[in-house]
Design an enzyme around this catalytic site. Structure first.
Site, PDB file in Angstrom:
ATOM      1  N   PRO A  29       0.694  -1.303   0.277  1.00 57.08           N
ATOM      2  CA  PRO A  29       0.221   0.048  -0.044  1.00 57.08           C
ATOM      3  C   PRO A  29       0.774   1.153  -0.070  1.00 57.08           C
ATOM      4  O   PRO A  29       1.011   1.947   1.035  1.00 57.08           O
ATOM      5  CB  PRO A  29      -0.616   0.019   1.343  1.00 57.08           C
ATOM      6  CG  PRO A  29       0.079  -0.945   2.233  1.00 57.08           C
ATOM      7  CD  PRO A  29       1.076  -1.685   1.220  1.00 57.08           C
ATOM      8  N   GLU A  30       1.276   1.669  -1.160  1.00 57.64           N
ATOM      9  CA  GLU A  30       1.795   3.170  -1.374  1.00 57.64           C
ATOM     10  C   GLU A  30       0.836   3.916  -1.843  1.00 57.64           C
ATOM     11  O   GLU A  30      -0.332   3.139  -2.356  1.00 57.64           O
ATOM     12  CB  GLU A  30       3.002   2.879  -2.231  1.00 57.64           C
ATOM     13  CG  GLU A  30       4.243   2.177  -1.719  1.00 57.64           C
ATOM     14  CD  GLU A  30       5.139   3.023  -1.121  1.00 57.64           C
ATOM     15  OE1 GLU A  30       5.351   4.159  -1.365  1.00 57.64           O
ATOM     16  OE2 GLU A  30       6.035   2.674   0.009  1.00 57.64           O
TER      17      GLU A  30
END
Length: 271
Positions: free
Chosen positions: A2-3
């Site tokens: 999750p960037e």
DNA sequence: ACTTCGACCTGTTGGC
DNA sequence: TGCCAACAGGTCGAAG
């Protein structure tokens, strides 16, 4: 995974399937995430309409009639949209069932993520109070960065990763942005001139935008069999390339620890 | 008011 | 093969 680019990709992927549908049921199998999930969440959400799916930094915001459901994926979280009932496997902590018979399944081995309810306006929520601007919006620009940089002696990498300065830039992208701007991750941020701040802002936008486009291509058909987001792998210039040659000068890339995070950079190109 | 550090967790990888 | 340490995309909140 999750960037910011992936969270945005997830948001876009879910939007069309879930907006304007009604929360029917919430099943919590494991409430112990970063903070415990409110045991009342299922009854709070029941029969509310999801008005809009938004994002702030790496937080997904499910805007409802009576408040906002906030989901953060931490380091190892993922969301899957199921077409039909499917037995949960390990680390499938939460299911959210909608009126269109789709199920949003939250999976998170390390449980660093969060699922929260805010009945207040989200802007006033303590988590959001001190967040800096969105990197892709206009208020994040060279002038802004330069202004903030004057007040800080932090090394450039830590400055970029500080969510009070700008949200959504994690370890991978901080490394990549600094390589592309040829700035040392150790460089005190207040030694940058206006032009360098301008370039830093531009490069940050460009890299994040590009990653969103790539994510969009691999995740565009968002369902339970969605493909792995391999979007950035081939574009990474420094992250994960310790001891490999710099693409610019051929010298070996080095690593160091900054604020307990690994930094990879070229000691020759990045000044 | 600043920065640094520990903490929250499990899974994977690499060295011996 | 097994064991163990180190490390992993985040970030809050306590301690210094």
């Amino acid at each position: 995974m999750p960037e910011l680019p992936e969270v945005e990709t997830i948001r876009k992927g879910l939007q069309g399937h879930l907006e304007n549908h009604i929360f029917k049921k919430v099943i919590i199998r494991q409430a112990r995430l970063r903070w415990p999930i409110d045991a009342n969440l299922p009854s709070t959400l029941k029969n509310q309409t999801l008005l809009s799916l938004q994002r702030r930094g790496k937080y997904l915001l499910f805007l409802c009639e009576k408040g906002t459901l906030i989901i953060h994926l931490g380091m190892s979280g993922s969301l899957h949209l199921l077409n039909q009932a499917k037995l949960p496997s390990k680390h499938d902590h939460v299911d959210i069932l909608f009126s269109n018979d789709r199920t949003l399944r939250y999976h998170d081995p390390r449980r660093f993520g969060a699922i929260l309810w805010s009945s207040e306006n989200t802007i006033s929520h303590p988590l959001f109070k001190n967040l800096g601007p969105e990197p892709l919006k206009k208020d994040f620009n060279g002038n802004y960065l330069y202004g903030m940089a004057q007040k800080s002696k932090l090394p450039s990498k830590q400055f970029l990763m500080d969510n009070r300065i700008v949200v959504g830039i994690g370890n991978i992208y901080a490394n990549e942005i600094l390589f592309q701007t040829k700035l040392s991750p150790l460089r005190p941020i207040n030694t940058l001139d206006k032009k360098q701040c301008e370039q830093l802002a531009q490069v940050a936008k460009k890299i994040l935008q590009k990653a969103i486009i790539k994510g969009g291509t691999t995740l565009k058909d968002f369902c339970d069999s969605e493909g792995k987001p391999g979007y950035f792998q081939q574009d990474l210039k420094v992250y994960g390339r310790k001891d490999l040659p710099c693409y610019e000068c051929g010298n070996t890339l080095h690593t160091l620890k900054q604020a307990q995070r690994t930094t990879t950079y070229c000691i020759y190109c990045q000044i």
